[in-house]
Design a protein around this motif. Structure first.
Motif, PDB file in Angstrom:
ATOM      1  N   GLY A 495       0.953  -1.102  -0.164  1.00  0.00           N
ATOM      2  CA  GLY A 495       0.083  -0.083  -0.187  1.00  0.00           C
ATOM      3  C   GLY A 495       0.925   1.307   0.105  1.00  0.00           C
ATOM      4  O   GLY A 495       0.594   2.142  -0.751  1.00  0.00           O
ATOM      5  N   LEU A 496       2.005   1.140   0.891  1.00  0.00           N
ATOM      6  CA  LEU A 496       2.800   2.325   0.824  1.00  0.00           C
ATOM      7  C   LEU A 496       3.408   2.659  -0.687  1.00  0.00           C
ATOM      8  O   LEU A 496       3.488   3.629  -1.110  1.00  0.00           O
ATOM      9  CB  LEU A 496       3.987   2.324   1.870  1.00  0.00           C
ATOM     10  CG  LEU A 496       3.475   2.286   3.375  1.00  0.00           C
ATOM     11  CD1 LEU A 496       4.461   1.938   4.183  1.00  0.00           C
ATOM     12  CD2 LEU A 496       2.805   3.206   3.637  1.00  0.00           C
ATOM     13  N   ASN A 497       3.954   1.479  -1.353  1.00  0.00           N
ATOM     14  CA  ASN A 497       4.379   1.676  -2.499  1.00  0.00           C
ATOM     15  C   ASN A 497       3.211   2.132  -3.367  1.00  0.00           C
ATOM     16  O   ASN A 497       3.797   2.775  -4.427  1.00  0.00           O
ATOM     17  CB  ASN A 497       5.091   0.148  -3.078  1.00  0.00           C
ATOM     18  CG  ASN A 497       6.283  -0.194  -2.282  1.00  0.00           C
ATOM     19  OD1 ASN A 497       6.925   0.624  -1.536  1.00  0.00           O
ATOM     20  ND2 ASN A 497       6.371  -1.612  -2.081  1.00  0.00           N
ATOM     21  N   LEU A 498       2.155   1.667  -3.476  1.00  0.00           N
ATOM     22  CA  LEU A 498       1.163   2.442  -4.174  1.00  0.00           C
ATOM     23  C   LEU A 498       0.827   3.876  -4.114  1.00  0.00           C
ATOM     24  O   LEU A 498       0.832   4.519  -5.190  1.00  0.00           O
ATOM     25  CB  LEU A 498      -0.276   1.593  -3.992  1.00  0.00           C
ATOM     26  CG  LEU A 498      -1.403   1.726  -4.874  1.00  0.00           C
ATOM     27  CD1 LEU A 498      -1.140   1.347  -6.312  1.00  0.00           C
ATOM     28  CD2 LEU A 498      -2.705   1.243  -4.461  1.00  0.00           C
ATOM     29  N   ILE A 499       0.986   4.112  -2.979  1.00  0.00           N
ATOM     30  CA  ILE A 499       0.600   5.527  -2.743  1.00  0.00           C
ATOM     31  C   ILE A 499       2.040   6.397  -3.215  1.00  0.00           C
ATOM     32  O   ILE A 499       1.788   7.406  -4.048  1.00  0.00           O
ATOM     33  CB  ILE A 499       0.800   5.989  -1.268  1.00  0.00           C
ATOM     34  CG1 ILE A 499      -0.589   5.237  -0.851  1.00  0.00           C
ATOM     35  CG2 ILE A 499       0.660   7.406  -0.934  1.00  0.00           C
ATOM     36  CD1 ILE A 499      -0.923   5.576   0.887  1.00  0.00           C
ATOM     37  N   SER A 500       3.252   5.982  -2.820  1.00  0.00           N
ATOM     38  CA  SER A 500       4.443   6.639  -3.415  1.00  0.00           C
ATOM     39  C   SER A 500       4.802   6.473  -4.821  1.00  0.00           C
ATOM     40  O   SER A 500       5.000   7.466  -5.496  1.00  0.00           O
ATOM     41  CB  SER A 500       5.618   6.001  -2.569  1.00  0.00           C
ATOM     42  OG  SER A 500       5.825   4.861  -3.027  1.00  0.00           O
ATOM     43  N   SER A 501       4.395   5.432  -5.547  1.00  0.00           N
ATOM     44  CA  SER A 501       4.365   5.202  -7.066  1.00  0.00           C
ATOM     45  C   SER A 501       3.392   6.286  -7.525  1.00  0.00           C
ATOM     46  O   SER A 501       3.887   6.832  -8.426  1.00  0.00           O
ATOM     47  CB  SER A 501       4.104   4.020  -7.430  1.00  0.00           C
ATOM     48  OG  SER A 501       2.747   3.535  -7.197  1.00  0.00           O
ATOM     49  N   ALA A 502       2.206   6.604  -7.059  1.00  0.00           N
ATOM     50  CA  ALA A 502       1.374   7.517  -7.894  1.00  0.00           C
ATOM     51  C   ALA A 502       1.636   8.778  -7.582  1.00  0.00           C
ATOM     52  O   ALA A 502       1.789   9.573  -8.638  1.00  0.00           O
ATOM     53  CB  ALA A 502      -0.246   7.346  -7.213  1.00  0.00           C
ATOM     54  N   ALA A 503       2.285   9.205  -6.520  1.00  0.00           N
ATOM     55  CA  ALA A 503       2.756  10.536  -6.224  1.00  0.00           C
ATOM     56  C   ALA A 503       4.044  10.720  -7.325  1.00  0.00           C
ATOM     57  O   ALA A 503       4.194  11.641  -7.766  1.00  0.00           O
ATOM     58  CB  ALA A 503       3.330  10.787  -4.924  1.00  0.00           C
ATOM     59  N   ASN A 504       4.975   9.835  -7.179  1.00  0.00           N
ATOM     60  CA  ASN A 504       6.254   9.978  -7.989  1.00  0.00           C
ATOM     61  C   ASN A 504       6.110  10.032  -9.456  1.00  0.00           C
ATOM     62  O   ASN A 504       6.973  10.858 -10.140  1.00  0.00           O
ATOM     63  CB  ASN A 504       7.372   8.863  -7.977  1.00  0.00           C
ATOM     64  CG  ASN A 504       7.851   8.702  -6.471  1.00  0.00           C
ATOM     65  OD1 ASN A 504       7.856   9.842  -5.620  1.00  0.00           O
ATOM     66  ND2 ASN A 504       8.217   7.583  -5.967  1.00  0.00           N
ATOM     67  N   SER A 505       4.669   9.426 -10.083  1.00  0.00           N
ATOM     68  CA  SER A 505       4.729   9.462 -11.454  1.00  0.00           C
ATOM     69  C   SER A 505       4.395  10.952 -11.761  1.00  0.00           C
ATOM     70  O   SER A 505       4.648  11.341 -12.886  1.00  0.00           O
ATOM     71  CB  SER A 505       3.471   8.584 -11.711  1.00  0.00           C
ATOM     72  OG  SER A 505       2.421   8.951 -11.308  1.00  0.00           O
ATOM     73  N   VAL A 506       3.594  11.582 -11.099  1.00  0.00           N
ATOM     74  CA  VAL A 506       3.208  13.003 -11.298  1.00  0.00           C
ATOM     75  C   VAL A 506       4.626  13.894 -11.158  1.00  0.00           C
ATOM     76  O   VAL A 506       4.752  14.695 -12.080  1.00  0.00           O
ATOM     77  CB  VAL A 506       1.967  13.633 -10.395  1.00  0.00           C
ATOM     78  CG1 VAL A 506       1.947  14.889 -10.549  1.00  0.00           C
ATOM     79  CG2 VAL A 506       0.799  12.603 -10.493  1.00  0.00           C
ATOM     80  N   GLN A 507       5.145  13.678 -10.207  1.00  0.00           N
ATOM     81  CA  GLN A 507       6.478  14.548  -9.889  1.00  0.00           C
ATOM     82  C   GLN A 507       7.432  14.380 -11.086  1.00  0.00           C
ATOM     83  O   GLN A 507       8.253  15.135 -11.533  1.00  0.00           O
ATOM     84  CB  GLN A 507       7.059  14.086  -8.632  1.00  0.00           C
ATOM     85  CG  GLN A 507       8.222  15.146  -8.405  1.00  0.00           C
ATOM     86  CD  GLN A 507       8.539  14.959  -6.709  1.00  0.00           C
ATOM     87  OE1 GLN A 507       9.082  13.607  -6.577  1.00  0.00           O
ATOM     88  NE2 GLN A 507       8.217  15.690  -5.671  1.00  0.00           N
ATOM     89  N   GLU A 508       7.610  13.162 -11.758  1.00  0.00           N
ATOM     90  CA  GLU A 508       8.590  12.792 -12.374  1.00  0.00           C
ATOM     91  C   GLU A 508       7.931  13.347 -13.888  1.00  0.00           C
ATOM     92  O   GLU A 508       8.841  13.743 -14.783  1.00  0.00           O
ATOM     93  CB  GLU A 508       8.835  11.192 -12.821  1.00  0.00           C
ATOM     94  CG  GLU A 508       9.582  10.632 -11.458  1.00  0.00           C
ATOM     95  CD  GLU A 508       9.372   8.956 -11.319  1.00  0.00           C
ATOM     96  OE1 GLU A 508       8.803   8.394 -12.267  1.00  0.00           O
ATOM     97  OE2 GLU A 508       9.933   8.643 -10.498  1.00  0.00           O
ATOM     98  N   PHE A 509       6.645  13.328 -14.016  1.00  0.00           N
ATOM     99  CA  PHE A 509       6.383  13.802 -15.404  1.00  0.00           C
ATOM    100  C   PHE A 509       6.561  15.268 -15.230  1.00  0.00           C
ATOM    101  O   PHE A 509       6.958  15.799 -16.399  1.00  0.00           O
ATOM    102  CB  PHE A 509       4.645  13.772 -15.449  1.00  0.00           C
ATOM    103  CG  PHE A 509       4.137  14.531 -16.587  1.00  0.00           C
ATOM    104  CD1 PHE A 509       4.251  14.187 -17.950  1.00  0.00           C
ATOM    105  CD2 PHE A 509       3.236  15.825 -16.238  1.00  0.00           C
ATOM    106  CE1 PHE A 509       3.802  14.747 -18.955  1.00  0.00           C
ATOM    107  CE2 PHE A 509       2.665  16.611 -17.367  1.00  0.00           C
ATOM    108  CZ  PHE A 509       2.715  15.921 -18.650  1.00  0.00           C
ATOM    109  N   ASP A 510       6.241  16.026 -14.084  1.00  0.00           N
ATOM    110  CA  ASP A 510       6.758  17.447 -14.156  1.00  0.00           C
ATOM    111  C   ASP A 510       8.007  17.933 -14.218  1.00  0.00           C
ATOM    112  O   ASP A 510       8.375  18.791 -15.000  1.00  0.00           O
ATOM    113  CB  ASP A 510       5.986  18.239 -12.816  1.00  0.00           C
ATOM    114  CG  ASP A 510       4.582  18.042 -12.713  1.00  0.00           C
ATOM    115  OD1 ASP A 510       3.905  18.143 -13.595  1.00  0.00           O
ATOM    116  OD2 ASP A 510       4.028  18.028 -11.619  1.00  0.00           O
ATOM    117  N   LEU A 511       8.837  16.892 -13.628  1.00  0.00           N
ATOM    118  CA  LEU A 511      10.345  17.092 -13.791  1.00  0.00           C
ATOM    119  C   LEU A 511      10.612  16.613 -15.255  1.00  0.00           C
ATOM    120  O   LEU A 511      11.846  17.480 -16.080  1.00  0.00           O
ATOM    121  CB  LEU A 511      11.068  16.145 -13.228  1.00  0.00           C
ATOM    122  CG  LEU A 511      12.742  16.131 -12.971  1.00  0.00           C
ATOM    123  CD1 LEU A 511      13.128  17.589 -12.627  1.00  0.00           C
ATOM    124  CD2 LEU A 511      13.441  15.055 -12.069  1.00  0.00           C
TER     125      LEU A 511
END
Length: 764
Positions: A495-511
């Motif tokens: 579950g923690l990986n699910l939350i962090s992966s969704a957040a990182n995908s948005v952050q990586e797109f912006d980057l």
């Protein structure tokens, strides 16, 4: 040249009866437009560039003022944890209430900056430079050299020779988060220092002239030596930029009909430009310089004040008159017809440089403007999309309201509301200032009553948690508050990986958007600057040694042709770039999959292709925080073979020694056989020689015996003749002598045949 207006501007500060810029530019180009400014010196039929500057400034300034300036001001105030100017918290009704601004916006910006720093500065290689043609050795060597040159120029340890790349990159990323975009200019920075020297005067004959005192005649010469000679990049505040509103959203800088960038300069800096020995600026009156851009100063003052926290440090009241007074200098790019020109000017008042084609002013960029506009997010058909900070503000305001209401109620519970009976003699000031050990005088017991409001309901905290989750989701971040809210996901690692992966995908797109629109184009322009202007032999030699041009590519001389080869520039900021641990896991997974493929590959087994162990080690150590990679942990020594190779080598060596000993034995046997053969042959020859000697002795003895017998026979014959003379006739004696001679001839033939046989045996 001054701007002479036929009528004053209107109340809104803009020129009256404003026409379309493109129509006015076309009319000015054809000479049919009415001029409200003095014509150019070369004639009235030329383009009035200063007039176009005034029109562009008006049109672009209006677009900036109406569309984006207010959002910039609000975003900067939110970044500084301040409420906007028209907020209810600035009114008198909220004078005594909680006015806290929860720093969610600033925290999100700082976390995004940290992710950008982790993505860009995790390794010592700023870029990944590859050749345009992998099969061209010159391009392969050039890419290795260019990569080391960029690494050297962006390393802060290089001192004056380095670009402040960390500050520049993180500042540009912060601009994209707050203002939705960032703008930078890439150019070659060359600062010269004058030096006075004495040199002899050379005469017509090519020899130094000698004075009356016998000494060479000297003259004073002023020379210039570079104190700064490197590529540079400067970040421009967007409030100082005027851009064509009709520019293409795909490439606004290069497609805009006009681009004006304003630079604050001191008067002494302008004087230095006017005295520059290379391309001196025009001498312009100081009053004209001070009046340049007077109308535009007020438009950008609000944004600068919001950024600085209430004070515009470029305001004349802050700088004051004098030698260090701030003057606004414009760098103008305009495209009229098919020609794109650029020049410096004092606003729309006077030229500082002559208008020239961009390809001549910036030849290294091949006709492109040396500016790059980076974006933090993409919105189709918009030059300036909504910034991240602006998008977060509705949730930020709700978080602020709920937090302030909850704080007000908590404060009322700690310090209850006081009810005082009207007309009673009670010290109201003491009640308002009450605290520990406070004494309040009253007449009756019921003169003062305290009313405690109810406790803050749990729904307020639940709503705050939901707002925090929504804010983090929009910002593309993973915070502890999100974990505490989503208890169902918090119970498992998945579950923690699910939350962090969704957040990182948005952050990586912006980057990725920022890297594609700003970082890589900026690096491309810096590479072109290095290819065109780099001439420092020390830096070229050092970077050539780091690139191992001689060892790997067999190149011992760096030439312009080598530098100007076609190369491709990439910046490694892909999946997991904002999370080093995730990136390390991805890299480890990739190696785990690739290792069996490499092991079974015929190219790897034959040695045609080999994995780069040094680069793999550098990547692993850089992902765990060591920016210089594995250099500190790997020491180069003498190469040693593995045990398997050593065993094979020993086996081959023993077999070689065995073969060598067998060869020696065979050689000895052959020598022995040869010696025996020689001895046998010598014995044979010796025997033949002995036989020959015996034969010769035998022949000699036979000759002697024959001679002796002959003599005896002669005597005997005489005796017989005397005895037979009487008995026999004389012819019978003559027939006996030829028979004896025939016998001797036969004997000699036999001796000659025997000698010839001995000679043949000796030759064999």
């Amino acid at each position: 040249m001054t701007d002479i207006r036929t009528e004053p501007p209107g109340e809104d500060g803009f020129q009256k009866q404003e026409q379309n810029l493109y129509a006015r530019a076309q009319a000015a180009a054809t000479g049919s437009a009415p001029h409200d400014q003095a014509p150019q010196e070369a004639g009235g039929d030329e383009i009035n560039w200063l007039k176009l500057v005034a029109e562009a400034e008006t049109q672009g300034g209006r677009f900036q003022l109406d569309q984006i300036k207010s959002s910039w001001d609000a975003s900067y105030k939110a970044f500084r944890n301040q409420h906007v100017a028209n907020s209810k918290y600035r009114s008198n009704d909220y004078k005594g209430r909680s006015k806290i601004f929860r720093p969610k916006t600033r925290s999100a910006v700082r976390k995004a900056n940290a992710s950008a720093a982790a993505a860009l500065f995790s390794t010592i290689n700023t870029i990944n430079c590859t050749p345009g043609n992998e099969g061209d050795p010159q391009q392969v060597a050039s890419s290795a050299l260019i990569q080391q040159l960029i690494n050297y120029r962006t390393d802060r340890t290089s001192g004056r020779a380095a670009i402040p790349w960390f500050r520049l990159a993180i500042g540009a990323h912060q601009d994209t988060l707050i203002m939705s975009a960032c703008l930078s200019k890439q150019y070659w920075k060359l600062e010269l220092a004058p030096k006075i020297t004495q040199e002899p005067v050379i005469g017509p004959d090519g020899l130094p002239l000698v004075g009356e005192d016998g000494q060479p005649v000297m003259r004073t010469v002023k020379t210039y030596s570079p104190i700064v000679d490197r590529p540079d990049s400067v970040l421009c505040p967007l409030e100082n930029v005027i851009i064509d509103p009709a520019a293409s959203w795909l490439d606004p800088i290069q497609s805009a009909a006009y681009l004006i960038v304003k630079y604050p300069m001191r008067i002494n800096e302008i004087r230095a430009k006017q005295n520059d020995p290379r391309n001196p600026w025009k001498n312009v009156d100081i009053s004209t310089l001070r009046g340049a851009g007077a109308e535009q100063k007020l438009r950008a003052a609000g944004t600068r004040s919001a950024r600085e926290g209430g004070l515009d440090r470029m305001d004349p009241s802050s700088t004051g008159p004098g030698e260090f007074e701030v003057i606004w200098v414009y760098e103008v790019f305009m495209r009229v017809g098919e020609e794109d020109v650029c020049f410096y000017s004092a606003g729309s008042k006077a030229f500082l440089t002559d208008p020239m084609p961009v390809r001549e002013v910036y030849p290294e960029q091949d006709g492109e403007r040396p500016y790059v506009l980076g974006l933090g997010s993409l919105e189709s058909h918009r030059i300036f999309p909504m910034s991240h900070v602006e998008a977060w503000q509705p949730l930020q305001q709700e978080i602020n309201d709920l937090a302030n209401l909850r704080l007000d109620q908590v404060k009322q519970n700690v310090s209850p509301i006081t009810f005082v009976k009207r007309g009673r003699q009670v010290d109201l000031g003491a009640i308002q200032r009450r605290g520990p050990n406070t004494t309040i005088l009253r007449t009756e017991k019921d003169d003062i009553e305290f009313d405690r409001p109810p406790e803050v309901p749990s729904s307020a905290y639940a709503e705050m948690e939901r707002l925090n989750v929504d804010f983090d989701d929009q910002a593309g971040q993973f915070n502890s508050g999100s974990v505490q809210t989503n208890r169902s996901l918090n119970e498992t690692v998945g579950g923690l990986n699910l939350i962090s992966s969704a957040a990182n995908s948005v952050q990586e797109f912006d980057l990725r958007v920022w890297v594609e629109t700003w970082v890589e184009p900026v690096m491309g322009q810096l590479v072109r600057l290095e290819q065109y202007y780099e001439a420092d032999e020390v830096i070229l030699g050092l970077c050539g040694e780091r690139a191992q041009l001689l060892q790997k590519h067999g190149i011992n001389q760096i030439t312009d042709r080598l530098l100007e080869q076609q190369v491709a520039v990439r910046v490694d900021a892909g999946l997991g770039a904002s999370n080093p641990q995730q990136k390390l896991q991805n890299f480890a997974g990739a190696l785990k999959i690739a290792a069996p493929v490499w092991a079974n590959s015929p190219q790897v087994q034959s040695g045609e292709v080999t994995p780069n162990i040094e680069e793999i080690s550098n990547e692993i150590f850089s992902l765990v925080g060591y920016r210089d990679g594995a250099k500190r942990f790997i020491k180069k020594g003498q190469p040693k073979q593995n045990p398997t190779i050593d065993a094979q080598a020993d086996k081959l060596k023993s077999e070689a020694e065995k073969n060598r000993s067998t060869a020696h034995l065979n050689e000895a046997k052959a020598m022995e056989t040869g010696v025996r053969t020689k001895m046998d042959f010598a014995g044979l020859v010796h025997g033949q020689q002995m036989d020959r000697a015996k034969l010769v002795n035998q022949v000699r003895s036979e000759r002697e015996s024959f001679q002796h017998n002959k003599e005896n026979s002669a005597e005997d014959r005489k005796l017989k003749e005397k005895q037979i003379q009487a008995k026999s006739e004389k012819p019978a004696a003559k027939e006996q002598a030829p028979d004896q001679h025939a016998e001797i001839a036969d004997l000699l033939k036999q001796v000659v045949a025997l000698l010839s046989q001995n000679q043949q045996h000796a030759q064999v």
